[in-house]
Design an enzyme around this catalytic site. Structure first.
Site, PDB file in Angstrom:
ATOM      1  CB  SER A  33      -1.019  -0.036   1.119  1.00 13.49           C
ATOM      2  OG  SER A  33      -0.187   0.194   2.669  1.00 13.49           O
ATOM      3  CB  THR A 165     -41.671  24.335  -9.089  1.00 12.66           C
ATOM      4  OG1 THR A 165     -43.011  24.852  -9.808  1.00 12.66           O
ATOM      5  CG2 THR A 165     -41.431  25.528  -7.227  1.00 12.66           C
ATOM      6  CE  LYS A 293     -20.363  26.130 -27.338  1.00 13.85           C
ATOM      7  NZ  LYS A 293     -20.446  24.789 -27.388  1.00 13.85           N
ATOM      8  CG  ASN A 295     -18.202  25.971 -24.354  1.00 14.22           C
ATOM      9  OD1 ASN A 295     -19.500  26.120 -24.924  1.00 14.22           O
ATOM     10  ND2 ASN A 295     -17.374  25.305 -24.392  1.00 14.22           N
ATOM     11  CD  GLU A 300     -20.060  22.272 -19.372  1.00 14.55           C
ATOM     12  OE1 GLU A 300     -20.333  21.149 -20.295  1.00 14.55           O
ATOM     13  OE2 GLU A 300     -18.649  22.067 -20.201  1.00 14.55           O
ATOM     14  CE1 TYR A 327      -6.400  -3.051   8.991  1.00 12.19           C
ATOM     15  CE2 TYR A 327      -5.588  -5.484   8.682  1.00 12.19           C
ATOM     16  CZ  TYR A 327      -5.528  -4.392   7.419  1.00 12.19           C
ATOM     17  OH  TYR A 327      -4.945  -4.231   6.371  1.00 12.19           O
ATOM     18  CE  LYS A 335      -4.337   2.700   4.272  1.00 14.90           C
ATOM     19  NZ  LYS A 335      -4.755   1.677   5.161  1.00 14.90           N
TER      20      LYS A 335
HETATM   21  N1  ARG Z   1      -1.586  -1.699   5.097  1.00 18.90           N
HETATM   22  C1  ARG Z   1      -2.350  -1.561   6.170  1.00 18.90           C
HETATM   23  C2  ARG Z   1      -3.828  -1.435   6.105  1.00 18.90           C
HETATM   24  O1  ARG Z   1      -3.651   0.297   5.696  1.00 18.90           O
HETATM   25  C3  ARG Z   1      -1.623  -1.750   7.518  1.00 18.90           C
HETATM   26  C4  ARG Z   1      -2.364  -2.517   8.690  1.00 18.90           C
HETATM   27  C5  ARG Z   1      -1.597  -4.086   7.985  1.00 18.90           C
HETATM   28  N2  ARG Z   1      -2.322  -4.838   9.318  1.00 18.90           N
HETATM   29  C6  ARG Z   1      -1.997  -6.121   8.618  1.00 18.90           C
HETATM   30  N3  ARG Z   1      -2.467  -6.999  10.095  1.00 18.90           N
HETATM   31  N4  ARG Z   1      -1.445  -6.425   8.083  1.00 18.90           N
HETATM   32  O2  ARG Z   1      -4.100  -1.527   6.104  1.00 18.90           O
END
Ligand code: ARG
Length: 467
Positions: A33, A165, A293, A295, A300, A327, A335
């Site tokens: 990530s 309306t 024109k 625009n 938009e 989790y 994100k």
């Molecule tokens: N990069 C992970 C996320 O955005 C961080 C948390 C990872 N936790 C785990 N138990 N692998 O969610």
């Protein structure tokens, strides 16, 4: 295709103890990530500084290690800000990128930072801090848009335009009143932002992986240091919860819907057919083929951003739906949606604020349109109720006949002769011609929240004292 095995050296140094090999290339790609969560670097470092200070305060790590950790983290902060930090996809995410660099910089003391903490509460903290700051930026941006509308409303408290309306001319209103409708809408958005900040103002750090920790941590201390009102109460909920992100996206979606309605009106108003406004050169574009024109591209695009923002809300709702506690890695998909929606909303509000401030209001065109389409028919009916004592339904019927007659003659209501009107209802006097003007019509609507200029000025004053 991806290789399945790698030698032992490639296993992750953060948790590689039980791993004989590193990930397949495709695993690394789907898992990482860092490409997007590097945006959280400042929040991650701030969280770690607060966590380390608390660990030292509680005697869980030494003051010396804490100082080393803090020094290293501050170096990393400057490296990232200077653009010299080497982000690595092998280290997955921002948390492990920073921790690995810390180990290089300060050695074994770095390994003590993750005591009584997990990436689960760490990411919950970082993301919450980021969303909270974004909500604060949104609040300021909305206040700017509201201020722009208040200025235009004040300037045009007396300017008459047709109210619609079904997008059919309904009754005359003032442009100031119409502006104030948007102030109400964006004012509600801002109120939702404030409530969301209140809801989310709890610190996740210390929930650890999900069950809390055996170390004698002080979560109140970290909550306070990080500017939260208090710590969250349930560690399982803390690492499972993304309501704050969903609330942000819901608020953003509703605001985007408001912006798109305004954008649509701007598009309509700026057509030659309506001609109610002229957009400034700064907020319009020309055509490469048709020289005449101008625009309304910015409007938009604001209208279109709503698609992305609403899409982000649906995407995250769908990610979260059916996730077991606590989790799951699914939550890593939170994100990008929030970042994209936040960027889109910021841009849309800023562009709209510019357009509202810059657009030229063509009061002559608005007034001419306000008087057409029998917009004061209700005023005639109301007069018959008030002055001639007719039940409203009968007055409505008589007025309908007057409209039909005017339509037949191809004129406006006020252009009918008194004898024409008296043929429809003998109680009508020439007083009616004073009632049928658009100015008289708006001035008469003095009910609380109505369109009369005096009433609109009260609404402006109410908002000024709150903006
Ligand atoms: N990069 C992970 C996320 O955005 C961080 C948390 C990872 N936790 C785990 N138990 N692998 O969610």
């Amino acid at each position: 295709m991806a290789e399945n095995t790698k030698d032992q050296d490639t296993s992750n140094k953060m948790w590689g103890g039980r791993f004989a090999s590193g990930p397949a290339a495709i695993m690394e790609e789907i898992n990482a990530s860092i490409g997007f969560d590097k945006k959280l670097y400042a929040q991650d470092i701030r969280g770690s500084l607060a966590h380390a200070a608390m660990l030292a305060h509680q005697g869980i790590i030494s003051a010396e290690d804490k100082d080393k950790i803090a020094g290293g983290l501050n170096t990393i902060l400057s490296e990232i800000e200077a653009g010299t930090f080497q982000f690595s996809r092998q280290l997955e995410d921002i948390h492990m990128n920073i921790e690995a660099r810390l180990a290089t910089l300060i050695g074994p003391a770095a390994g003590r930072l993750h005591t009584a903490r997990s990436r689960n509460d760490q990411v919950a903290l970082d993301f919450r801090l980021w969303v909270k700051e974004e909500l604060q930026r949104t609040e300021t941006a909305l206040s700017g848009l509201i201020a722009a509308f208040l200025d235009r409303a004040e300037e045009h408290a007396d300017s008459v335009m047709p109210g619609f309306t079904h997008l059919q001319t309904a009754q005359p209103v003032t442009f100031g009143h119409h502006c104030m409708a948007y102030v109400e809408m964006f004012g509600r958005d801002r109120q939702r932002v404030r409530h969301a900040i209140e809801h989310m103002d709890e610190s996740p750090i210390g929930a650890a992986a999900l069950a809390g920790t055996g170390f004698p941590i002080d979560r109140h201390m970290t909550a306070k240091a990080l500017g939260f009102r208090e710590p969250t109460r349930n560690s399982i909920d803390t690492v499972s919860d993304r309501d704050f992100a969903l609330e942000f996206l819901s608020i953003a979606s509703i605001a985007a819907v408001h912006l798109s309605r305004l954008a649509e009106e701007i598009v309509i108003w700026s057509t030659p057919q309506f001609g109610f406004i002229r957009l400034s050169d700064a907020f319009s574009t020309g055509s490469s083929i048709m020289p005449q024109k101008k625009n309304p591209d910015a409007a938009e695009l604001v209208r279109a951003k709503t698609g992305r923002i609403n899409g982000s809300l649906i995407a995250l709702l769908t990610v979260m739906k059916g996730l077991p506690l606590a989790y799951s890695k699914d939550m890593q998909e939170d994100k990008e949606q929030v970042f994209d929606a936040a960027e889109s909303l910021e841009l849309a509000v800023a562009a709209m604020t510019g357009m509202v401030r810059d657009m030229v209001i063509r009061t002559d065109r608005m007034k001419a349109a306000a008087g057409s389409g029998y917009s004061t028919a209700t005023d005639l009916a109301d007069w018959l109720v008030r002055e001639a004592g007719l039940p409203f339904r009968d007055a409505h019927h008589a007025t309908g006949k007057a409209v039909a007659l005017a339509e037949e003659k191809g004129c406006e209501l006020a252009e009918l002769s008194l004898s024409d009107l008296q043929a429809i209802n003998p109680a009508i006097t020439d007083e009616i011609f004073g009632v049928l003007t658009v100015e008289a019509s708006v001035a008469s609507r003095k009910s609380y929240g109505g369109t009369a200029p005096a009433e609109v000025r009260k609404q402006i004053a109410w908002w000024r004292s709150r903006n």
